[in-house]
Enzyme design. Structure first.
Site, PDB file in Angstrom:
ATOM      1  N   ASP A   1      13.548  16.596  31.793  1.00 50.35           N
ATOM      2  CA  ASP A   1      13.674  16.481  30.344  1.00 50.35           C
ATOM      3  C   ASP A   1      14.907  15.656  29.969  1.00 50.35           C
ATOM      4  OD1 ASP A   1      12.750  17.048  27.875  1.00 50.35           O
ATOM      5  OD2 ASP A   1      13.509  19.093  27.752  1.00 50.35           O
TER       6      ASP A   1
ATOM      7  N   CYS B   1      -1.550  27.932  14.810  1.00 54.50           N
ATOM      8  CA  CYS B   1      -0.287  27.217  14.534  1.00 54.50           C
ATOM      9  C   CYS B   1       0.158  27.432  13.084  1.00 54.50           C
ATOM     10  CB  CYS B   1      -0.462  25.725  14.811  1.00 54.50           C
ATOM     11  SG  CYS B   1       1.031  24.806  14.402  1.00 54.50           S
TER      12      CYS B   1
HETATM   13  S1  SF4 Z   1       2.218  26.900  17.357  1.00 52.06           S
HETATM   14 FE1  SF4 Z   1       2.459  24.998  16.197  1.00 52.06          FE
HETATM   15  S2  SF4 Z   1       4.555  25.082  15.450  1.00 52.06           S
HETATM   16 FE2  SF4 Z   1       4.407  26.541  17.113  1.00 52.06          FE
HETATM   17  S3  SF4 Z   1       5.053  25.376  18.941  1.00 52.06           S
HETATM   18 FE3  SF4 Z   1       2.795  25.289  18.809  1.00 52.06          FE
HETATM   19  S4  SF4 Z   1       2.436  23.386  17.715  1.00 52.06           S
HETATM   20 FE4  SF4 Z   1       4.559  23.880  17.340  1.00 52.06          FE
END
Ligand code: SF4
Ligand code: SF4
Length: 351
Positions: A133, A198
């Site tokens: 990274d 999400c």
């Molecule tokens: S759930 Fe959505 S906001 Fe959370 S890490 Fe995954 S992509 Fe990002």
């Protein structure tokens, strides 16, 4: 070379990696998608993503002489971190589970150096560079091409026997090692659980992440103000987010890490928001020493916690803590505190 490749894998396991794969430097199949992603501005303010031109997608332009890439993965999820208890308690702060312990960059780089040195030790000199990274590297495509798993719809790497709670690292080497079978296809099938869960709808389509909407970006990468539309959606997530991994069915196969360095320090797995908000800058620097969290700095730390406090139910102790911080805060933090206070007032009228 085949015997050496077999040994590299054995040495990798004895150094604590869970898997080692080897691939060549041809990442052309990923280049167009990456260029499109940049073109859509999905990387937001992460200017380093576009800074290095094709050095990211063509490893031998970054390190001339590179012929192969050794890709490794290391599990990081500590046991008993009370994930859902914390996520469901708005007085508590949720920190992404990869960041609870010591900074993984140092640990992985050290182990990768040891692995690369072992090759020299058996009398096979090679030019190499190790990465975690830390440079313009296409680490997930490299891992997929090395056979370590597939890039899921949430854009993290998934291994069918180990889920996705792991770090990746790479060794660029000048040795013409035999390469492994790439992971050919996604096993996401018709599942869309990560897209649905999400909180900010950052997975804008299967295998497409708009980082500007992702809570990891908003709380870690972004240095300025968090856009108003996202603040209520952050909930109590003050450093990163794990929701898309938590919901992924493949993580039922995940194994806990045995690396003590990844175990929580300073109670960061289940802290109270108000306790963290009370840290002075000196306390922040002391309590996050050797941790990846430190790099966001005290201002962004307070910014993120202020948003989470604004999202918590009305509580006079929260209102007092926010008001006490107003005086000595930077304009950026002050603006988030004022937002949090107005949220608290709204919650109070709704009680
Ligand atoms: S759930 Fe959505 S906001 Fe959370 S890490 Fe995954 S992509 Fe990002
Ligand atoms: S949650 Fe479902 S769609 Fe998302 S990465 Fe996991 S398997 Fe793939």
């Amino acid at each position: 070379m085949q015997e050496l490749a077999d040994n590299i894998k054995k040495w990798g396991l004895s150094l604590g990696f869970q898997q080692v794969g080897i691939t060549d430097t041809d990442l052309s199949q990923y280049e167009e998608k990456f260029t499109q992603w940049l073109g859509q501005k999905f990387h937001g303010e992460m200017n380093y993503m576009e800074k290095h031109g094709t050095k990211r997608t063509r490893p031998d332009e970054l390190i001339p002489g590179t012929l192969r890439i050794i890709s490794v993965r290391m599990d990081y999820l500590p046991p008993d971190t009370e994930i859902f208890t914390v996520l469901n308690n708005p007085q508590k702060a949720y920190i992404s589970r990869y960041a609870l312990g010591r900074d993984y960059h140092k640990l992985l780089r050290k182990r990768l150096e040891q692995l690369a040195e072992k090759i020299n030790d058996v009398g096979i000199a090679h030019g190499y560079r190790t990465f975690c990274d830390s440079a313009p590297i296409m680490e997930k495509p490299i891992a997929e091409k090395s056979g370590l798993g597939w890039i899921g719809k949430h854009t993290n790497l998934i291994n069918s026997k180990a889920g996705s709670w792991f770090f990746l690292g790479e060794i660029y080497t000048s040795l013409p090692l035999p390469i492994d079978e790439p992971h050919q296809r996604s096993h996401c099938g018709s599942c869309e659980a990560c897209i649905t869960i999400c909180p900010t709808q950052a997975i804008v389509g299967p295998y497409q992440l708009d980082a500007r909407r992702c809570i990891s970006y908003l709380t870690i990468e972004l240095r300025g103000s968090i856009p108003l539309e996202f603040r209520p959606l952050l909930g109590n997530r003050i450093y990163g987010c794990d929701d898309c991994q938590l919901v992924c069915p493949w993580n039922k196969f995940a194994k806990f890490t045995a690396e003590k360095d990844f175990y929580p320090r300073n109670n960061l797995h289940t802290p109270e928001l108000l306790d963290l908000f009370a840290w002075t800058e000196a306390e922040f620097l002391h309590n996050t020493e050797g941790s990846a969290i430190r790099r966001i700095g005290h201002d962004c730390w307070l910014r993120n916690i202020a948003v989470a406090l604004g999202n918590a139910p009305y509580n006079i102790r929260i209102v007092n803590a926010l008001q006490n911080r107003l005086r000595d805060s930077s304009p950026m933090v002050k603006e988030h505190i004022e937002w949090a206070l107005s949220q608290q007032m709204q919650h109070a009228t709704n009680v």
